[in-house]
Design a protein around this motif. Structure first.
Motif, PDB file in Angstrom:
ATOM      1  N   ALA A 209       0.827  -1.208   0.000  1.00 53.37           N
ATOM      2  CA  ALA A 209       0.000   0.000   0.000  1.00 53.37           C
ATOM      3  C   ALA A 209       0.862   1.260   0.000  1.00 53.37           C
ATOM      4  O   ALA A 209       0.501   2.268  -0.624  1.00 53.37           O
ATOM      5  N   ALA A 210       2.008   1.217   0.688  1.00 50.29           N
ATOM      6  CA  ALA A 210       2.905   2.375   0.691  1.00 50.29           C
ATOM      7  C   ALA A 210       3.429   2.658  -0.707  1.00 50.29           C
ATOM      8  O   ALA A 210       3.594   3.821  -1.108  1.00 50.29           O
ATOM      9  N   LYS A 211       3.676   1.598  -1.470  1.00 54.08           N
ATOM     10  CA  LYS A 211       4.094   1.787  -2.862  1.00 54.08           C
ATOM     11  C   LYS A 211       2.967   2.416  -3.671  1.00 54.08           C
ATOM     12  O   LYS A 211       3.200   3.322  -4.488  1.00 54.08           O
ATOM     13  N   ILE A 212       1.732   1.959  -3.444  1.00 53.01           N
ATOM     14  CA  ILE A 212       0.578   2.562  -4.124  1.00 53.01           C
ATOM     15  C   ILE A 212       0.466   4.040  -3.775  1.00 53.01           C
ATOM     16  O   ILE A 212       0.196   4.883  -4.639  1.00 53.01           O
ATOM     17  N   ALA A 213       0.707   4.365  -2.498  1.00 56.71           N
ATOM     18  CA  ALA A 213       0.586   5.748  -2.035  1.00 56.71           C
ATOM     19  C   ALA A 213       1.728   6.637  -2.523  1.00 56.71           C
ATOM     20  O   ALA A 213       1.625   7.867  -2.467  1.00 56.71           O
ATOM     21  N   GLY A 214       2.836   6.040  -2.972  1.00 58.49           N
ATOM     22  CA  GLY A 214       3.974   6.824  -3.441  1.00 58.49           C
ATOM     23  C   GLY A 214       4.941   7.228  -2.356  1.00 58.49           C
ATOM     24  O   GLY A 214       5.732   8.169  -2.540  1.00 58.49           O
ATOM     25  N   ALA A 215       4.909   6.528  -1.203  1.00 61.78           N
ATOM     26  CA  ALA A 215       5.872   6.831  -0.139  1.00 61.78           C
ATOM     27  C   ALA A 215       7.292   6.576  -0.633  1.00 61.78           C
ATOM     28  O   ALA A 215       7.528   5.705  -1.472  1.00 61.78           O
ATOM     29  N   ASP A 216       8.260   7.330  -0.079  1.00 61.37           N
ATOM     30  CA  ASP A 216       9.651   7.165  -0.488  1.00 61.37           C
ATOM     31  C   ASP A 216      10.567   7.793   0.556  1.00 61.37           C
ATOM     32  O   ASP A 216      10.408   8.970   0.862  1.00 61.37           O
ATOM     33  N   PRO A 217      11.497   6.990   1.107  1.00 63.49           N
ATOM     34  CA  PRO A 217      11.689   5.556   0.904  1.00 63.49           C
ATOM     35  C   PRO A 217      10.665   4.734   1.671  1.00 63.49           C
ATOM     36  O   PRO A 217       9.978   5.240   2.550  1.00 63.49           O
ATOM     37  N   ILE A 218      10.590   3.444   1.316  1.00 63.05           N
ATOM     38  CA  ILE A 218       9.747   2.475   2.011  1.00 63.05           C
ATOM     39  C   ILE A 218      10.688   1.470   2.667  1.00 63.05           C
ATOM     40  O   ILE A 218      11.392   0.731   1.981  1.00 63.05           O
ATOM     41  N   ILE A 219      10.718   1.478   3.987  1.00 68.57           N
ATOM     42  CA  ILE A 219      11.700   0.696   4.742  1.00 68.57           C
ATOM     43  C   ILE A 219      10.985  -0.457   5.448  1.00 68.57           C
ATOM     44  O   ILE A 219       9.994  -0.248   6.152  1.00 68.57           O
ATOM     45  N   ALA A 220      11.488  -1.663   5.267  1.00 66.33           N
ATOM     46  CA  ALA A 220      10.960  -2.833   5.972  1.00 66.33           C
ATOM     47  C   ALA A 220      11.971  -3.273   7.019  1.00 66.33           C
ATOM     48  O   ALA A 220      13.174  -3.354   6.750  1.00 66.33           O
ATOM     49  N   VAL A 221      11.479  -3.547   8.227  1.00 68.64           N
ATOM     50  CA  VAL A 221      12.328  -4.015   9.323  1.00 68.64           C
ATOM     51  C   VAL A 221      11.759  -5.326   9.849  1.00 68.64           C
ATOM     52  O   VAL A 221      10.570  -5.412  10.188  1.00 68.64           O
ATOM     53  N   ASP A 222      12.607  -6.352   9.901  1.00 63.69           N
ATOM     54  CA  ASP A 222      12.201  -7.652  10.436  1.00 63.69           C
ATOM     55  C   ASP A 222      13.475  -8.373  10.847  1.00 63.69           C
ATOM     56  O   ASP A 222      14.590  -7.903  10.560  1.00 63.69           O
ATOM     57  N   VAL A 223      13.319  -9.502  11.523  1.00 56.83           N
ATOM     58  CA  VAL A 223      14.498 -10.290  11.896  1.00 56.83           C
ATOM     59  C   VAL A 223      14.646 -11.523  11.012  1.00 56.83           C
ATOM     60  O   VAL A 223      15.575 -12.317  11.197  1.00 56.83           O
ATOM     61  N   ASN A 224      13.741 -11.687  10.045  1.00 61.08           N
ATOM     62  CA  ASN A 224      13.759 -12.826   9.132  1.00 61.08           C
ATOM     63  C   ASN A 224      14.208 -12.340   7.759  1.00 61.08           C
ATOM     64  O   ASN A 224      13.502 -11.590   7.083  1.00 61.08           O
ATOM     65  N   ASP A 225      15.393 -12.773   7.329  1.00 62.42           N
ATOM     66  CA  ASP A 225      15.951 -12.277   6.073  1.00 62.42           C
ATOM     67  C   ASP A 225      15.134 -12.705   4.858  1.00 62.42           C
ATOM     68  O   ASP A 225      15.061 -11.979   3.862  1.00 62.42           O
ATOM     69  N   GLU A 226      14.506 -13.875   4.917  1.00 66.88           N
ATOM     70  CA  GLU A 226      13.679 -14.316   3.795  1.00 66.88           C
ATOM     71  C   GLU A 226      12.465 -13.399   3.633  1.00 66.88           C
ATOM     72  O   GLU A 226      12.074 -13.052   2.513  1.00 66.88           O
ATOM     73  N   ARG A 227      11.879 -13.020   4.758  1.00 63.78           N
ATOM     74  CA  ARG A 227      10.742 -12.107   4.685  1.00 63.78           C
ATOM     75  C   ARG A 227      11.179 -10.724   4.210  1.00 63.78           C
ATOM     76  O   ARG A 227      10.444 -10.047   3.483  1.00 63.78           O
ATOM     77  N   LEU A 228      12.346 -10.302   4.608  1.00 63.88           N
ATOM     78  CA  LEU A 228      12.846  -9.018   4.132  1.00 63.88           C
ATOM     79  C   LEU A 228      13.056  -9.046   2.625  1.00 63.88           C
ATOM     80  O   LEU A 228      12.777  -8.059   1.934  1.00 63.88           O
ATOM     81  N   ALA A 229      13.538 -10.168   2.093  1.00 63.27           N
ATOM     82  CA  ALA A 229      13.701 -10.285   0.641  1.00 63.27           C
ATOM     83  C   ALA A 229      12.351 -10.195  -0.056  1.00 63.27           C
ATOM     84  O   ALA A 229      12.222  -9.555  -1.114  1.00 63.27           O
ATOM     85  N   MET A 230      11.320 -10.810   0.517  1.00 64.06           N
ATOM     86  CA  MET A 230       9.977 -10.714  -0.049  1.00 64.06           C
ATOM     87  C   MET A 230       9.460  -9.280   0.032  1.00 64.06           C
ATOM     88  O   MET A 230       8.828  -8.781  -0.905  1.00 64.06           O
ATOM     89  N   ALA A 231       9.746  -8.591   1.131  1.00 69.29           N
ATOM     90  CA  ALA A 231       9.328  -7.196   1.264  1.00 69.29           C
ATOM     91  C   ALA A 231       9.932  -6.342   0.157  1.00 69.29           C
ATOM     92  O   ALA A 231       9.275  -5.452  -0.399  1.00 69.29           O
ATOM     93  N   MET A 232      11.178  -6.624  -0.178  1.00 67.58           N
ATOM     94  CA  MET A 232      11.844  -5.894  -1.262  1.00 67.58           C
ATOM     95  C   MET A 232      11.131  -6.166  -2.586  1.00 67.58           C
ATOM     96  O   MET A 232      10.918  -5.261  -3.407  1.00 67.58           O
ATOM     97  N   GLU A 233      10.713  -7.398  -2.782  1.00 68.59           N
ATOM     98  CA  GLU A 233      10.015  -7.765  -4.013  1.00 68.59           C
ATOM     99  C   GLU A 233       8.655  -7.066  -4.115  1.00 68.59           C
ATOM    100  O   GLU A 233       8.189  -6.732  -5.204  1.00 68.59           O
ATOM    101  N   LEU A 234       8.041  -6.823  -2.964  1.00 66.99           N
ATOM    102  CA  LEU A 234       6.691  -6.254  -2.954  1.00 66.99           C
ATOM    103  C   LEU A 234       6.657  -4.728  -2.916  1.00 66.99           C
ATOM    104  O   LEU A 234       5.574  -4.145  -2.985  1.00 66.99           O
ATOM    105  N   GLY A 235       7.820  -4.090  -2.790  1.00 62.43           N
ATOM    106  CA  GLY A 235       7.793  -2.635  -2.850  1.00 62.43           C
ATOM    107  C   GLY A 235       8.711  -1.891  -1.914  1.00 62.43           C
ATOM    108  O   GLY A 235       8.880  -0.671  -2.040  1.00 62.43           O
ATOM    109  N   ALA A 236       9.317  -2.591  -0.947  1.00 65.11           N
ATOM    110  CA  ALA A 236      10.263  -1.904  -0.062  1.00 65.11           C
ATOM    111  C   ALA A 236      11.470  -1.432  -0.866  1.00 65.11           C
ATOM    112  O   ALA A 236      11.955  -2.133  -1.749  1.00 65.11           O
TER     113      ALA A 236
END
Length: 373
Positions: A209-236
């Motif tokens: 949704a942040a990508k839809i809204a045009g936010a910049d930058p979009i930062i994802a924080v988690d302790v799971n690197d696989e989920r962080l990679a998915m976040a990057m794919e989805l717009g982070a």
């Protein structure tokens, strides 16, 4: 003739969910009987299992149902028999919040969603002739059939006729909450930075949704690197592991501060750190289910002087009738590719699905109850 169903009964965290035969009550004028095709597994279901949410047990849970309407009460206009529908939370329709189309903050949320019965105390489901706690979020969709209500049933638009219900079912809670938090609650402005803490279903929806809204930058924080990679794919645009002083990295990236911080973890230290990263007039939105005894501490001068805000968010401030079709429209346009989060399980694998959610191997488990056609 009585309508029978198979339902997954939760008796607490000392034993697994058990699938047993139940009987549905007759429909009231504002109710629908829905053959459940699929239902998402949400953290709130597990919070009830663990009695962090005071829903009486034993109970039939499940609140991200999608299915086919089979019968409707005399007063129902939301859908008709044969319609494909998504189910979500229920609300009263008469309180000050409902009057302004803010049903997630319904004054009567508890009796309509968490009491284990209808508001008059009657049961929607029976087990061996005895009342069974159900009507969870006005549906109890961990079952092959559910009784839903006029106010928590959304007809799938014809534009989405080719999208299977098993994909659409998670829209009713987690995806709606994360996307709504960004687009409706915090009203994220284009060009301003946002950090999302926690990359589960709700956090991933917020990132899209942040990508839809045009936010910049979009930062994802988690302790799971696989989920962080998915976040990057989805717009982070940036990903930081929470174990590696993510707050310091965010300060370096955004020296003026964050326009928005969104917490899905419910961890008070994470929330306090996130709040400390806000720019003047920055907003910290909170959806994580914290321990009821936890408190937050903020510096009063910084809170007041900078016009910073902390916002508790329920259901992404969603008005179901308008917002769920909007999310489907974003999905059709390729802007909300939430299907990448889903892992499917057969209904009799419900305990495996719950385990996959809790161990992090699947971001959004979805149970398949029946074939759509």
């Amino acid at each position: 003739m009585p309508v029978h169903a198979k339902a997954a009964i939760c008796r607490g965290n000392s034993e697994p969910f058990a699938i047993e035969e139940v009987t549905l009550d007759d429909l009231r004028p504002d109710e629908l009987r829905v053959r459940i095709v699929a239902c998402g597994v949400c953290h709130t279901d597990m919070a009830v299992r663990d009695q962090q949410v005071p829903v009486p047990l034993p109970a039939v849970l499940g609140h991200e149902g999608a299915g086919i309407v089979e019968e409707v009460g005399a007063g129902v206009t939301a859908a008709k028999p044969g319609d494909r529908v998504i189910l979500s939370f229920n609300s009263c329709g008469d309180c000050p919040s409902c009057d302004i189309d803010a049903p997630t903050y319904c004054y009567n949320f508890f009796p309509h969603n968490w009491s284990g019965a209808r508001t008059d105390g009657s049961a929607t489901l029976m087990l061996n002739g005895e009342k069974l706690n159900a009507n969870f979020f006005g549906q109890s969709s961990f079952a092959t059939y559910a009784i839903a209500h006029e106010r928590n049933t959304v007809r799938v638009p014809d534009t989405a006729a080719d999208i299977p219900l098993e994909r659409l079912s998670p829209l009713g809670c987690g995806l709606m909450t994360g996307a709504g938090a960004v687009l409706r609650s915090m009203k994220v402005r284009a060009g301003l930075p946002i950090a999302v803490f926690g990359a589960g279903t709700v956090g991933m929806a917020a990132i899209m949704a942040a990508k839809i809204a045009g936010a910049d930058p979009i930062i994802a924080v988690d302790v799971n690197d696989e989920r962080l990679a998915m976040a990057m794919e989805l717009g982070a645009t940036h990903i930081f592991n929470g174990k590696d002083d993510a707050a310091a990295k965010i300060r370096d990236l955004c020296p003026a501060g964050l326009g928005y911080a969104f917490d899905t973890t419910g961890i008070n230290k994470v929330i306090e750190d996130a709040w400390g990263l806000l720019a003047p007039m920055g907003v910290c939105g909170i959806v994580g289910a914290s321990n009821p005894e936890d408190n937050l501490t903020f510096n009063e001068a910084a809170f007041m002087g900078g016009g910073r805000r902390v916002m508790g968010i329920l259901g992404g401030d969603s008005d179901l009738e308008s917002f769920l079709p909007k999310l489907i429209d974003y999905h059709l346009k390729g802007q909300f590719p939430f299907e990448k989060l889903i892992g499917y399980f057969e209904f009799n694998q419900i305990n495996d699905a719950i385990a996959a959610s809790e161990n992090g191997s699947v971001i959004k488990p979805v149970l398949r109850m029946s074939a759509e056609t």
